[in-house]
Structures are given as structure tokens and as C-alpha cells.
Design an enzyme around this catalytic site. Structure first.
Site, PDB file in Angstrom:
ATOM      1  CG  HIS A 155      -7.002   0.916  10.520  1.00  0.00           C
ATOM      2  ND1 HIS A 155      -7.145   2.249  10.817  1.00  0.00           N
ATOM      3  CD2 HIS A 155      -7.990   0.271  11.207  1.00  0.00           C
ATOM      4  CE1 HIS A 155      -8.150   2.409  11.657  1.00  0.00           C
ATOM      5  NE2 HIS A 155      -8.695   1.218  11.901  1.00  0.00           N
ATOM      6  CB  SER A 276       9.429  -3.134 -16.612  1.00  0.00           C
ATOM      7  OG  SER A 276      10.624  -2.389 -16.630  1.00  0.00           O
ATOM      8  CE  LYS A 282       8.273  -3.412 -12.076  1.00  0.00           C
ATOM      9  NZ  LYS A 282       7.905  -2.851 -10.818  1.00  0.00           N
ATOM     10  CD  GLU A 289       0.600   0.874 -11.983  1.00  0.00           C
ATOM     11  OE1 GLU A 289       1.450   1.767 -11.877  1.00  0.00           O
ATOM     12  OE2 GLU A 289       0.835  -0.219 -12.533  1.00  0.00           O
TER      13      GLU A 289
END
Ligand code: ARG
Length: 455
Positions: A155, A276, A282, A289
Site C-alpha cells: 500500500h 525544467s 529541478k 515518466e
């Protein structure tokens, strides 16, 4: 060149040419198409259906067309519809009307099935090599970080301590099954369909076994209708690739989570990270992704072909031309995802300090405490309840298990004693000394057998 449009009497409308053409994507099959045609011509000569001389000029012509295409020298005219017609037209241009004998005892329907099978056999072999390289990267990473202990999650909540190597070896197992599934697909792809003709089989004494041998197939198809209309071998591959991408997407998701500042378990190497355009701090895990995102496209391609094939009457229908882009897309996605993931794993930094810190959070030894009581005679169910109450108490006091005194333990069960301090992360790992468990000696064994199984 003789015109295959004599029946319809006129050239296709421009919009129809654009609508029906498959050349932009099926040109990818040219090597396989030519290999199939060379074997076919040789077989026709061997059977006395065409002369040896004709076969010689045909095979010479085909080999030189392959070279032209290799070098990008052959113009693809969309009016010619597909790669089969482009090659045949060019052959006739080169060697004259004799080239028109190549299509004896053959139809584009068995030809395209052949081409797709030849293509997919190659693709599967290449993918298996990529899967192996990826598995090696997993093993190397696991071995290099053999002593790192992390929380095992359920979980996405810290559950029990596990070795990081054990976690990564889980992916090794998934890829092992994916590879086995690919080999299994290969068996049903490895079937030679030529001789099926358009639908009924061909009316010449051809030698199908010879064709199979020449083209490296281990079997020939047994029913002409099935052979020209079957695309299960593609579907099966796409389903297998979907499962494999699903596995990669789970790893991708973990790479995304683990590389966040909040987790900080890993640092993705600069070469595999992105930045970024607005936020200077970043370092983004775009590779992971995109793997997650591309998985959706792979599933989409599988669903598209299943839907294309659904309820199609036998045998060949032009709908089936739509099998190609999805298949090629899947092969490209799976192959490139494996390539970047292998590189990402090889260069990734494991941040052991952050990982060990998180192992200490969240009462991760609660199961071990319950097991401790069980070994002293408490039934597991009530041991579970006792430890749950103990966790509530510790949480209220803002203490870890380690910080609790023996008499605090004793308030929850008289079975607790001084030796409760012997329950540590290390003892928890060591206790799981069972095949498939996370005990260090088990993981060492698993690593060795993983390496052995792929070398
Ligand atoms: N381009 C076609 C395909 O991919 C090849 C087979 C064409 N057969 C036909 N009867 N039009 O399916």
C-alpha cells in the site's frame, strides 16, 4: 508494367491512393519481403515452374533492389500501394517481363503473412537480447548494493525491511517470465505460410518444406484459410509486450517516487535526467515518466488490433493492413524503453543514507515483535493485537520501539522480556531465511542463480 487495376479500368482517385497506401510504414519490411521472394523464386525453379535462368535474373534483380533501398536510392511511388508492389514493379523495370513470373503461385495475402512473421522473428530475437542486457543491469545494481536495507512496501506504506537487492531481483523475475513469453510467441510466429496463396492454396506443385528451410522456419502452416487470415501471432506478441511494459512502468513509477526529494532513495544520472525550463532546481525523471506514458500507447495498439480483428469474416480483409503501425510502434517502444532503462540503472546512484533513515521510520519491525510473542506461545492473532496496541502507545509517546523500556513492553504482555532488544533490522532480515525470502544468504543465492540463468 502490367497493370493490376485492369479490372477497375481506371487509376485510383488521389484520395483513394492516400487512403489505402501502406508504403510509408510497410517499407520497413523490404528486407524480409525480398528474402521471401528470393526463396520463392529459387523454389519455383527447383520445381521446374520457372527456368533456372529466369530465377537467376529474378534473384539478381531482387538483390540489387535491396541494395538500392539500403542506400535510399529507390523512390517509393504511393500509387503502388505497398512494399510488395514497389519491389515487384522495380524488378520488372530492371529485368523486364520475366520479373512478372515471380508472383507465380503466390498472393500478397500469403506474402504479407510471411513478411510479418519474418520481421517479428527478428524483432523477438533482438528484444530478448535487450531484455538480457536489462537483467544484467539489474543484477549488477543489486550486487553493488548488496547490503542496503530498505523498507518493503505494501500500500506504499513501509511494511517490513527487505534488502534493496531483493527488491530489484523482483524485476529480474518479471523479465524472466516476459522473456519466456516471448520465446513462446516465437513458436507460433515460426510458421511458414507461403503456399496458402490468396485463400485456397496454390495450384502448382510447390515445395513448401524447401521454402521453410530456406527461410529458417521450423514448421509450415496447415490450413491456407487460417494462414492468410491469422494475426494471433502478432496479438500474442503485443499482449506479451504489454505485460512487459506494465512491468517496466512499475519500475518507472518507483524511479519517479524514489528520485523525489521526499524519498531521496536514488539519484538518476544527469545523462538520464531532464531539467525544467522554468525551475532551476529541478532534475526530472522524464525517462521514467515517458516509459509510464508509452505503456498506455502499447496497450492502445494491442486493443486496436484486437478490435480490428474482431468479427472479421475469413479470410484476408484489407482491415488487416492496419496491423502494422501498432506492431512497429510497440517493437520500437519496448526496445527503446529497455535501452534507456538499462542505461538508467547502470548509472543510477543509490543513496543508502536516506534509505536507511527511512527503514527506521514507521514501526517496520512490528511483525517481528508479533513473531517474537508467537515463539513464546502467544497465538498469532492476539500477538498481532498486542503489538498494534504497543504501536499506538509508542506513537503517542513519540518513541520508536528501540526507545521503549522493557517494563513499557511488559504492560502489553508478560511475555515481553529483555531479549526483545534482540529484534533488529538485521534479525528481521535474517529470520526470512527461506527460498524467496529476503535473508542475506538467500539473496546471495538468488543473485548467483539469476546471473547463472542468463549467462
Ligand atoms: N498491404 C497489404 C496488407 O498489409 C498486403 C496484402 C494485400 N492484399 C490484398 N489482397 N490487397 O495487408
Amino acid at each position: 508494367m502490367a497493370n493490376i487495376r485492369s479490372r477497375v479500368k481506371k487509376p485510383a482517385d488521389k484520395s483513394v491512393v492516400t487512403y489505402t497506401v501502406s508504403l510509408p510504414y510497410d517499407q520497413r519490411l523490404y528486407k524480409h519481403d525480398i528474402a521471401g521472394s528470393i526463396a520463392h523464386a529459387n523454389m519455383l525453379a527447383k520445381q521446374g515452374i520457372i527456368s533456372d535462368q529466369d530465377a537467376e535474373s529474378i534473384t539478381w534483380g531482387l538483390a540489387s533492389i535491396r541494395e538500392e533501398i539500403d542506400k535510399g536510392k529507390l523512390a517509393f511511388k504511393p500509387e503502388l500501394e505497398d512494399i510488395h508492389m514497389v519491389i515487384e514493379a522495380r524488378l520488372i523495370e530492371k529485368i523486364g517481363e520475366i520479373g512478372g513470373k515471380l508472383h507465380t503461385a503466390r498472393s500478397r495475402n500469403d506474402q504479407i503473412s510471411l513478411d510479418m512473421r519474418l520481421y517479428l522473428k527478428d524483432a523477438i530475437n533482438e528484444l530478448v537480447t535487450r531484455l538480457k542486457a536489462f537483467q544484467l543491469a539489474i543484477i549488477d545494481l543489486a550486487e553493488a548494493n548488496k547490503d542496503v536495507v530498505m523498507p518493503g512496501y505494501t500500500h506504499l506504506q513501509a511494511a517490513q525491511p527487505v534488502l534493496l537487492a531483493h527488491h530489484f531481483l523482483a524485476y529480474f523475475e518479471m523479465i524472466l517470465r516476459d522473456t519466456a513469453r516471448l520465446w513462446d510467441c516465437l513458436k507460433r510466429t515460426d510458421i511458414m505460410p507461403l503456399g496458402s496463396g490468396a485463400v485456397a492454396g496454390v495450384g502448382y506443385k510447390i515445395d513448401r518444406e524447401f521454402l521453410a528451410r530456406e527461410l529458417g522456419f521450423s514448421q509450415i502452416s496447415q490450413n491456407s484459410l487460417d494462414a492468410v487470415s491469422d494475426r494471433d501471432f502478432i496479438l500474442e506478441f503485443e499482449a506479451t509486450a504489454s505485460i512487459c511494459m506494465m512491468h517496466l512502468s512499475r519500475l518507472a513509477e518507483e524511479m519517479v517516487i524514489w528520485s523525489s526529494a521526499e524519498f531521496g532513495f536514488i539519484e538518476i544520472d544527469g545523462a538520464y535526467a531532464t531539467s525544467s525550463s522554468i525551475m532551476p532546481q529541478k532534475k526530472n525523471p522524464d525517462v521514467a515518466e515517458l516509459a509510464r506514458g508509452k505503456t498506455g500507447r502499447v496497450y492502445g495498439n494491442l486493443m486496436a488490433l484486437l478490435t480490428t480483428m474482431k468479427a472479421l469474416p475469413l479470410t484476408y480483409n484489407r482491415d488487416m493492413q492496419e496491423d502494422k503501425q501498432g506492431l512497429f510502434d510497440i517493437v520500437d517502444i519496448l526496445s527503446s524503453t529497455l535501452e534507456v532503462f538499462t542505461g538508467m540503472l547502470k548509472t543510477m546512484k543509490i543513496k543508502n543514507e536516506n534509505i536507511s533513515r527511512s527503514v527506521k521510520l514507521g514501526y517496520i519491525l512490528a511483525t517481528d515483535l508479533a513473531d517474537y510473542l508467537v515463539k513464546k506461545g502467544e497465538p498469532f492473532r492476539s500477538a498481532h493485537e498486542i503489538v498494534a496496541r504497543l504501536v499506538n502507545y509508542a506513537e503517542e509517546k513519540g518513541k520508536s520501539f528501540e526507545q521503549l523500556k522493557t517494563n513499557e513492553y511488559k504492560q502489553f504482555s508478560p511475555l515481553f522480556d529483555k531479549d526483545v532488544s534482540s529484534i533488529t533490522i538485521k534479525s528481521s532480515l535474517a529470520a526470512r531465511d527461506i527460498t524467496g525470502g529476503t535473508a542475506p544468504n538467500q539473496v546471495t543465492k538468488a543473485l548467483a542463480s539469476a546471473r547463472k540463468s542468463i549467462t
